[in-house]
Design an enzyme around this catalytic site. Structure first.
Site, PDB file in Angstrom:
ATOM      1  N   GLU A 217      56.201   1.408 -51.995  1.00 15.35           N
ATOM      2  CA  GLU A 217      56.728   1.080 -53.322  1.00 15.35           C
ATOM      3  C   GLU A 217      57.869   0.068 -53.251  1.00 15.35           C
ATOM      4  O   GLU A 217      58.555  -0.177 -54.236  1.00 15.35           O
ATOM      5  CB  GLU A 217      57.204   2.356 -54.034  1.00 15.35           C
ATOM      6  CG  GLU A 217      56.076   3.351 -54.248  1.00 15.35           C
ATOM      7  CD  GLU A 217      56.470   4.510 -55.138  1.00 15.35           C
ATOM      8  OE1 GLU A 217      57.616   4.561 -55.615  1.00 15.35           O
ATOM      9  OE2 GLU A 217      55.615   5.377 -55.355  1.00 15.35           O
ATOM     10  N   LYS A 350      51.959  11.526 -64.836  1.00 18.75           N
ATOM     11  CA  LYS A 350      51.156  10.441 -64.261  1.00 18.75           C
ATOM     12  C   LYS A 350      49.775  10.535 -64.901  1.00 18.75           C
ATOM     13  O   LYS A 350      49.069  11.536 -64.700  1.00 18.75           O
ATOM     14  CB  LYS A 350      51.010  10.639 -62.757  1.00 18.75           C
ATOM     15  CG  LYS A 350      52.283  10.501 -61.934  1.00 18.75           C
ATOM     16  CD  LYS A 350      52.020  11.066 -60.537  1.00 18.75           C
ATOM     17  CE  LYS A 350      53.063  10.665 -59.526  1.00 18.75           C
ATOM     18  NZ  LYS A 350      52.904  11.432 -58.254  1.00 18.75           N
TER      19      LYS A 350
END
Ligand code: PGA
Ligand code: ZN
Length: 431
Positions: A217, A350
C-alpha cells in the site's frame, strides 16, 4: 424511466499486477457507469468469494475470465431492463441469481462489479455525482423519523509503515497509520500526512533502516525489530514534522492478527516466536496503548476469537477505537453477533467483503443504529477506481482508510477527497 441496456466486463490489472474485474453498464438514455473491483491479501474467512480461474499458466491461476464470463452471462441477463437508480432491487436480483451465502457460484468479484457499475450508472442517469446518489440511497434507507445526513468529508487514517502480509520485512503487525485528528481541514490533513511520511523516511534512512522500500500500500517496509520500535519512529516523525503526537496526530494500528493466530495462540516473531494466549495478547496491546498515543486498533484479535474480542473491548473499548475487519467481514449477521457480544466498537467497511453496495450499506446502517463506529476501507489490491471515496462521503462516515500517499491507486481516492472538499466547503469535515 431509463433502463439498463448493456453490461460489458473485462479483465484488467490491479496495483499488484493481479487481474481483476471491470464492468461497464450502459442505459437506454445513453448514460454509463463503470467500476473496477478491488482485492485483499489478508482476507477473512467470512468474505465473499474472490473467484479466480485457477488454471496454471495464465497469471498463475489468478485470472478472472470465469468471473468476467459470469458478468456477461447470467448477471447481465439478470439486470438488463432494470432501473439503474433502484440499487436495492438490482442487488437483490444479483444475490438471487447467485443464490449462495458467500457468492461462491458466480463470484463476489463478478457480482460487486455489476453492483458498483450500476450505482455509477444510477448516478449518471440522475445527473448527480456518485456521492450524492449514494447519499440519497443512504437517507432513503434510514429508519423513519431519523434525521437525514448530508455528505461529509471523512478523516483519513494513513498507512506509514507496513508489515504482515503486505511487506517483506519481519513485522508481525500489518499497518501502522497516522490520524491527523487536529487538522482544521482535509486539505491541511493531507499536507500533514505527506510531511510526516517524508520525515519518517528520512528518520529511517538516518537510522540505517530501509526508508525507501515500501509494502503493497506504499507504506515503508523497514526491518524494524517490532511494533514498539515502529511506534517510536512514528512519534518521532510526527514531532519532526512540527506536530504534537496525541493532540494533532494520533496512531492507529491494524494488527491483522488472524494471519498469526493458530487457532489457540498468537505467534509473535517480535517476542522471539512466543505463543501468546488471548489474554496475553490483550495485555500486549494494552501496554502499547499505555506507552504510545494509539487511538485505534483494528483486528487486535483473530476473526474467530469472539470471547477474546469481548474481553479486549471490556478492557480497552472506552479509550480506544476497536475495529473489526476480518471479524465482521462487512457482513450484517457477523456485526449483529458482535453487537450482542460487545465485541469491538467499530466496523471496517470493504465493499468486496460482502459483494454488493446494498448489503454494504445495510451493515453500515446496523453500525449506525448500534453506536458502532464505521471506517470505509480500501483493499491492499486497488485500482484507479475511487468509488469507496463516494461511499464514505455519501454515507457521512467519519473515517476512511486508503493506504499510503505514494501510490496512484491510493491517490485516486485522496485526490478525489480534495475535489469533494472544495465542492462541499470547509464545514463538511466530519471530525
Ligand atoms: P487487505 O488489507 O486488503 O489485504 O485485507 C487491508 C486491511 O487489512 O485492512
Ligand atoms: Zn485490516
Amino acid at each position: 424511466m431509463a433502463t439498463i441496456s448493456s453490461v460489458v466486463a473485462r479483465e484488467v490489472l490491479d496495483s499488484r499486477g493481479d487481474p481483476t474485474v471491470e464492468v461497464e453498464i450502459g442505459t437506454s438514455d445513453g448514460a454509463r457507469g463503470w467500476a473496477i473491483v478491488p482485492a485483499g491479501a489478508s482476507t477473512g474467512r467470512a468474505e465473499a468469494l474472490d473467484l479466480r480461474d485457477g488454471d496454471s499458466e495464465r497469471y498463475d491461476g489468478r485470472g478472472v475470465l470465469k468471473a468476467v464470463g459470469n458478468v456477461q452471462g447470467p448477471l447481465r441477463q439478470a439486470v438488463l431492463g432494470m432501473d439503474p437508480t433502484d440499487q436495492p432491487a438490482i442487488d437483490q436480483r444479483l444475490c438471487e441469481v447467485d443464490g449462495t451465502p458467500r457468492k461462491t457460484r458466480l463470484g463476489g468479484n463478478a457480482i460487486l462489479g455489476v453492483s458498483l457499475a450500476a450505482a455509477h450508472a444510477g448516478a449518471a442517469v440522475s445527473k448527480v455525482p456518485l456521492y450524492r446518489h449514494i447519499s440519497r440511497l443512504w437517507n432513503a434507507g434510514s429508519p423513519a423519523h431519523s434525521p437525514t445526513h448530508s455528505p461529509r468529508i471523512p478523516l483519513p487514517m494513513t498507512n506509514m509503515i507496513s508489515g504482515g502480509l503486505h511487506a517483506g520485512g519481519n513485522l508481525d503487525f500489518q499497518d501502522f497509520l497516522v490520524m491527523p485528528v487536529g487538522a482544521p481541514s482535509y486539505t491541511v490533513a493531507l499536507e500533514w500526512i505527506v510531511r510526516i511520511y517524508r520525515r519518517l523516511g528520512k528518520l529511517l534512512i538516518d537510522g540505517n533502516y530501509e526508508g525507501r522500500l515500501v509494502g503493497d500500500e506504499g507504506g515503508y517496509g523497514p526491518r524494524l525489530p517490532g511494533s514498539r520500535a515502529v511506534c517510536e519512529f512514528v512519534v518521532r516523525a510526527i514531532e519532526s514534522a512540527g506536530l504534537r503526537p496525541g493532540e494533532d496526530v494520533t496512531i492507529a494500528i491494524d494488527v491483522a492478527s488472524t494471519h498469526f493466530y493458530d487457532g489457540s495462540h498468537y505467534r509473535l516473531k517480535e517476542v522471539g516466536g512466543a505463543r501468546l494466549t488471548s489474554p496475553q495478547m490483550i495485555e500486549y496491546l494494552e501496554r502499547l496503548v499505555d506507552e504510545f498515543p494509539i487511538t485505534s486498533i483494528e483486528d487486535g484479535l483473530a476473526e474467530e476469537d469472539w470471547a477474546g474480542w469481548t474481553e479486549l473491548t471490556r478492557r480497552l473499548g472506552s479509550r480506544v477505537r476497536l475495529v473489526g475487519d476480518d471479524l465482521f467481514a462487512t457482513h450484517e449477521d457477523r456485526l449483529r453477533r458482535g453487537v450482542a457480544q460487545k465485541a469491538g466498537n467499530s466496523v471496517l467497511i470493504k465493499v468486496n467483503q460482502v459483494g454488493t453496495l446494498t448489503e454494504t450499506m445495510r451493515t453500515m446502517r446496523l453500525a449506525q443504529t448500534s453506536n458502532y463506529g464505521r471506517v470505509v476501507s480500501a483493499r491492499s489490491g486497488e485500482t484507479e477506481d475511487a468509488t469507496m471515496t463516494d461511499l464514505a462521503v455519501g454515507t457521512a462516515t467519519k473515517l476512511i482508510k486508503i493506504g499510503s500517499i505514494t501510490r496512484s491507486e491510493r491517490l485516486a481516492k485522496y485526490n478525489r477527497l480534495l475535489r469533494l472538499e472544495a465542492e462541499l466547503g470547509p464545514d463538511a469535515i466530519n471530525w
